[in-house]
Motif scaffolding. Sequence first.
Motif, PDB file in Angstrom:
ATOM      1  N   LEU A  38       0.820  -1.212   0.000  1.00 24.42           N
ATOM      2  CA  LEU A  38       0.000   0.000   0.000  1.00 24.42           C
ATOM      3  C   LEU A  38       0.852   1.259   0.000  1.00 24.42           C
ATOM      4  CD1 LEU A  38      -2.766  -1.122   2.530  1.00 24.42           C
ATOM      5  CD2 LEU A  38      -2.920  -1.009   0.036  1.00 24.42           C
ATOM      6  N   SER A  39       1.749   1.338  -0.946  1.00 20.19           N
ATOM      7  CA  SER A  39       2.593   2.523  -1.092  1.00 20.19           C
ATOM      8  C   SER A  39       1.953   3.477  -2.089  1.00 20.19           C
ATOM      9  CB  SER A  39       3.989   2.121  -1.583  1.00 20.19           C
ATOM     10  OG  SER A  39       3.911   1.583  -2.892  1.00 20.19           O
ATOM     11  N   ASN A  40       2.439   4.721  -2.092  1.00 18.94           N
ATOM     12  CA  ASN A  40       1.869   5.720  -2.992  1.00 18.94           C
ATOM     13  C   ASN A  40       1.990   5.323  -4.461  1.00 18.94           C
ATOM     14  OD1 ASN A  40       1.112   7.367  -0.874  1.00 18.94           O
ATOM     15  ND2 ASN A  40       3.047   8.502  -0.855  1.00 18.94           N
ATOM     16  N   ASP A  41       3.080   4.618  -4.796  1.00 14.90           N
ATOM     17  CA  ASP A  41       3.297   4.210  -6.183  1.00 14.90           C
ATOM     18  C   ASP A  41       2.226   3.227  -6.656  1.00 14.90           C
ATOM     19  OD1 ASP A  41       5.531   5.779  -6.279  1.00 14.90           O
ATOM     20  OD2 ASP A  41       6.949   4.145  -5.877  1.00 14.90           O
ATOM     21  N   ASN A  42       1.682   2.435  -5.722  1.00 16.41           N
ATOM     22  CA  ASN A  42       0.718   1.400  -6.087  1.00 16.41           C
ATOM     23  C   ASN A  42      -0.731   1.847  -5.940  1.00 16.41           C
ATOM     24  OD1 ASN A  42       2.615  -0.583  -6.771  1.00 16.41           O
ATOM     25  ND2 ASN A  42       2.857  -1.212  -4.640  1.00 16.41           N
ATOM     26  N   ILE A  43      -0.958   3.031  -5.403  1.00 13.77           N
ATOM     27  CA  ILE A  43      -2.332   3.499  -5.181  1.00 13.77           C
ATOM     28  C   ILE A  43      -3.161   3.511  -6.472  1.00 13.77           C
ATOM     29  CG2 ILE A  43      -3.758   5.471  -4.494  1.00 13.77           C
ATOM     30  CD1 ILE A  43      -2.579   3.887  -2.168  1.00 13.77           C
ATOM     31  N   PRO A  44      -2.626   4.055  -7.607  1.00 18.56           N
ATOM     32  CA  PRO A  44      -3.421   4.020  -8.847  1.00 18.56           C
ATOM     33  C   PRO A  44      -3.781   2.605  -9.280  1.00 18.56           C
ATOM     34  CG  PRO A  44      -1.574   5.544  -9.060  1.00 18.56           C
ATOM     35  CD  PRO A  44      -1.355   4.783  -7.796  1.00 18.56           C
ATOM     36  N   VAL A  45      -2.846   1.658  -9.104  1.00 19.66           N
ATOM     37  CA  VAL A  45      -3.108   0.264  -9.493  1.00 19.66           C
ATOM     38  C   VAL A  45      -4.183  -0.333  -8.591  1.00 19.66           C
ATOM     39  CG1 VAL A  45      -2.086  -2.014  -9.849  1.00 19.66           C
ATOM     40  CG2 VAL A  45      -0.727   0.040 -10.277  1.00 19.66           C
ATOM     41  N   ILE A  46      -4.130  -0.020  -7.291  1.00 18.43           N
ATOM     42  CA  ILE A  46      -5.126  -0.542  -6.350  1.00 18.43           C
ATOM     43  C   ILE A  46      -6.508   0.028  -6.669  1.00 18.43           C
ATOM     44  CG2 ILE A  46      -5.845  -0.538  -3.918  1.00 18.43           C
ATOM     45  CD1 ILE A  46      -2.801  -0.559  -3.232  1.00 18.43           C
ATOM     46  N   ILE A  47      -6.570   1.307  -7.015  1.00 20.97           N
ATOM     47  CA  ILE A  47      -7.851   1.911  -7.416  1.00 20.97           C
ATOM     48  C   ILE A  47      -8.390   1.221  -8.665  1.00 20.97           C
ATOM     49  CG2 ILE A  47      -8.926   4.024  -8.311  1.00 20.97           C
ATOM     50  CD1 ILE A  47      -7.012   5.607  -6.492  1.00 20.97           C
ATOM     51  N   LEU A  48      -7.480   0.922  -9.621  1.00 26.01           N
ATOM     52  CA  LEU A  48      -7.886   0.196 -10.832  1.00 26.01           C
ATOM     53  C   LEU A  48      -8.453  -1.176 -10.470  1.00 26.01           C
ATOM     54  CD1 LEU A  48      -7.929  -0.292 -13.921  1.00 26.01           C
ATOM     55  CD2 LEU A  48      -5.573  -1.116 -13.717  1.00 26.01           C
ATOM     56  N   LEU A  49      -7.780  -1.884  -9.557  1.00 20.92           N
ATOM     57  CA  LEU A  49      -8.231  -3.216  -9.149  1.00 20.92           C
ATOM     58  C   LEU A  49      -9.633  -3.166  -8.552  1.00 20.92           C
ATOM     59  CD1 LEU A  49      -4.959  -4.659  -7.583  1.00 20.92           C
ATOM     60  CD2 LEU A  49      -6.228  -5.653  -9.495  1.00 20.92           C
ATOM     61  N   LEU A  50      -9.873  -2.210  -7.662  1.00 18.15           N
ATOM     62  CA  LEU A  50     -11.181  -2.105  -7.018  1.00 18.15           C
ATOM     63  C   LEU A  50     -12.266  -1.703  -8.016  1.00 18.15           C
ATOM     64  CD1 LEU A  50     -10.146  -0.382  -3.664  1.00 18.15           C
ATOM     65  CD2 LEU A  50     -10.720  -2.794  -4.033  1.00 18.15           C
ATOM     66  N   THR A  51     -11.895  -0.843  -8.970  1.00 12.75           N
ATOM     67  CA  THR A  51     -12.849  -0.472 -10.023  1.00 12.75           C
ATOM     68  C   THR A  51     -13.218  -1.681 -10.869  1.00 12.75           C
ATOM     69  OG1 THR A  51     -11.894   1.754 -10.107  1.00 12.75           O
ATOM     70  CG2 THR A  51     -13.251   1.067 -11.980  1.00 12.75           C
ATOM     71  N   LEU A  52     -12.220  -2.503 -11.184  1.00 15.01           N
ATOM     72  CA  LEU A  52     -12.463  -3.704 -11.982  1.00 15.01           C
ATOM     73  C   LEU A  52     -13.340  -4.713 -11.243  1.00 15.01           C
ATOM     74  CD1 LEU A  52      -8.966  -4.263 -13.643  1.00 15.01           C
ATOM     75  CD2 LEU A  52     -11.074  -3.475 -14.746  1.00 15.01           C
ATOM     76  N   VAL A  53     -13.240  -4.742  -9.903  1.00 11.94           N
ATOM     77  CA  VAL A  53     -14.115  -5.628  -9.122  1.00 11.94           C
ATOM     78  C   VAL A  53     -15.574  -5.233  -9.345  1.00 11.94           C
ATOM     79  CG1 VAL A  53     -14.820  -6.314  -6.793  1.00 11.94           C
ATOM     80  CG2 VAL A  53     -12.402  -6.140  -7.348  1.00 11.94           C
ATOM     81  N   ALA A  54     -15.855  -3.919  -9.255  1.00 13.63           N
ATOM     82  CA  ALA A  54     -17.226  -3.447  -9.457  1.00 13.63           C
ATOM     83  C   ALA A  54     -17.710  -3.743 -10.881  1.00 13.63           C
ATOM     84  CB  ALA A  54     -17.302  -1.940  -9.176  1.00 13.63           C
ATOM     85  N   ILE A  55     -16.823  -3.551 -11.864  1.00 10.74           N
ATOM     86  CA  ILE A  55     -17.196  -3.821 -13.261  1.00 10.74           C
ATOM     87  C   ILE A  55     -17.404  -5.317 -13.476  1.00 10.74           C
ATOM     88  CG2 ILE A  55     -16.392  -3.704 -15.659  1.00 10.74           C
ATOM     89  CD1 ILE A  55     -14.843  -1.165 -14.880  1.00 10.74           C
ATOM     90  N   ASN A  56     -16.540  -6.119 -12.886  1.00 11.41           N
ATOM     91  CA  ASN A  56     -16.617  -7.564 -13.023  1.00 11.41           C
ATOM     92  C   ASN A  56     -17.985  -8.089 -12.590  1.00 11.41           C
ATOM     93  OD1 ASN A  56     -16.164 -10.357 -12.946  1.00 11.41           O
ATOM     94  ND2 ASN A  56     -15.066 -10.255 -11.013  1.00 11.41           N
ATOM     95  N   TRP A  57     -18.394  -7.739 -11.364  1.00  9.58           N
ATOM     96  CA  TRP A  57     -19.682  -8.225 -10.874  1.00  9.58           C
ATOM     97  C   TRP A  57     -20.838  -7.510 -11.556  1.00  9.58           C
ATOM     98  CZ3 TRP A  57     -19.609 -12.757  -9.077  1.00  9.58           C
ATOM     99  CH2 TRP A  57     -18.493 -13.223  -8.378  1.00  9.58           C
ATOM    100  N   GLY A  58     -20.570  -6.311 -12.070  1.00  5.40           N
ATOM    101  CA  GLY A  58     -21.593  -5.625 -12.856  1.00  5.40           C
ATOM    102  C   GLY A  58     -21.889  -6.374 -14.148  1.00  5.40           C
ATOM    103  N   ILE A  59     -20.857  -6.916 -14.775  1.00  4.45           N
ATOM    104  CA  ILE A  59     -21.050  -7.717 -15.992  1.00  4.45           C
ATOM    105  C   ILE A  59     -21.823  -8.987 -15.666  1.00  4.45           C
ATOM    106  CG2 ILE A  59     -19.875  -9.052 -17.782  1.00  4.45           C
ATOM    107  CD1 ILE A  59     -17.620  -6.998 -17.687  1.00  4.45           C
TER     108      ILE A  59
END
Length: 321
Positions: A38-59
């Motif tokens: 959970l470093s600052n460098d990985n924050i954008p990737v983590i946000i992407l991962l969580l967004t993809l979770v919502a899209i995944n179950w949305g599909i």
Amino acid sequence: MNYVLGPLLFVVLAFSIYYKVRNQASLQEAKDLLSGALSNDNIPVIILLLTLVAINWGIEARKWHVLVKRIQPVNYFTAYKAVLSGVSLSLFVPNGIGDYAGRLVYMNEGNRLKSITLTLVGSMAQLIVTLSAGLAGLLYLKNGSWANLEQFKGLSVFLVNGIIFMIAAGSLLLLVIFFKLNWLTIMFEKIPFVHKYRFMVEYLETISRKDLTRILSLSAGRYCIFIVQYIAMLHIFSVQLGTADAIATIAVLFLVLAILPTIPVADLGMRGEAGLQLFGLLSLNKLGIIATTAGIWLINLILPAVAGSLFILGIKLFRNR
């Protein structure tokens, strides 16, 4: 019954999720690595991962929405709640049986049994994609990165080819059945002791080839999201693999997990072991592999299950007098 069972089920699920997650093997190692990631460098990737979770179950919700509309109009938000409730219940039942139970309670009485077979169509589409992609990944690795590994030099070519043939045959058979669902209604008509259950499959005849193709395409889209999630998680935990090798290995891992019957909340250890066996052939970062597997398990199953258990609070099991 309506106003007590929902909250009671929520309490049971919440406690069970907490207790079983807390007692998972290798969880402490994974937690340590997750904290470090959970470093600052990985924050954008983590946000992407969580967004993809919502899209995944949305599909997945969209798939179910398209299928059940032929027996009962269901709005998209209800379909989303039904899918997440199914995830919550399926954590404790093998082979995703709880997934069907979680969804059917959102259907009106009289439509619940009919919805089970329609839900099965969506699951079949996902399995077809998983088997086909896993087969492609297996062929790629067999003729590429795995070819010179000591672990495979002693294996019988006949055995490996036999496994590949069985997976290919199974994928093809499922694909044929998927686009010929009316065969099931014919079978139910011809077999006397199951004829009385024909009402459960009669709506399969109403699914057009266009809708079936759409369901299969949505399933492929979900699969691509899974792949992107895994690659992002491998990046976070510094598991160094070529992109093609990573995609192929992920596909084989999903193939293995699809074939082996497990209870999702209890299989982190098995997922971790399968991940170690497969990714460990091409990477020495064992802790990174374990953390990747745990991270995917956490965001794709545990977080949606927690959300689903909250939706279960509002479920009314009996709508009619």
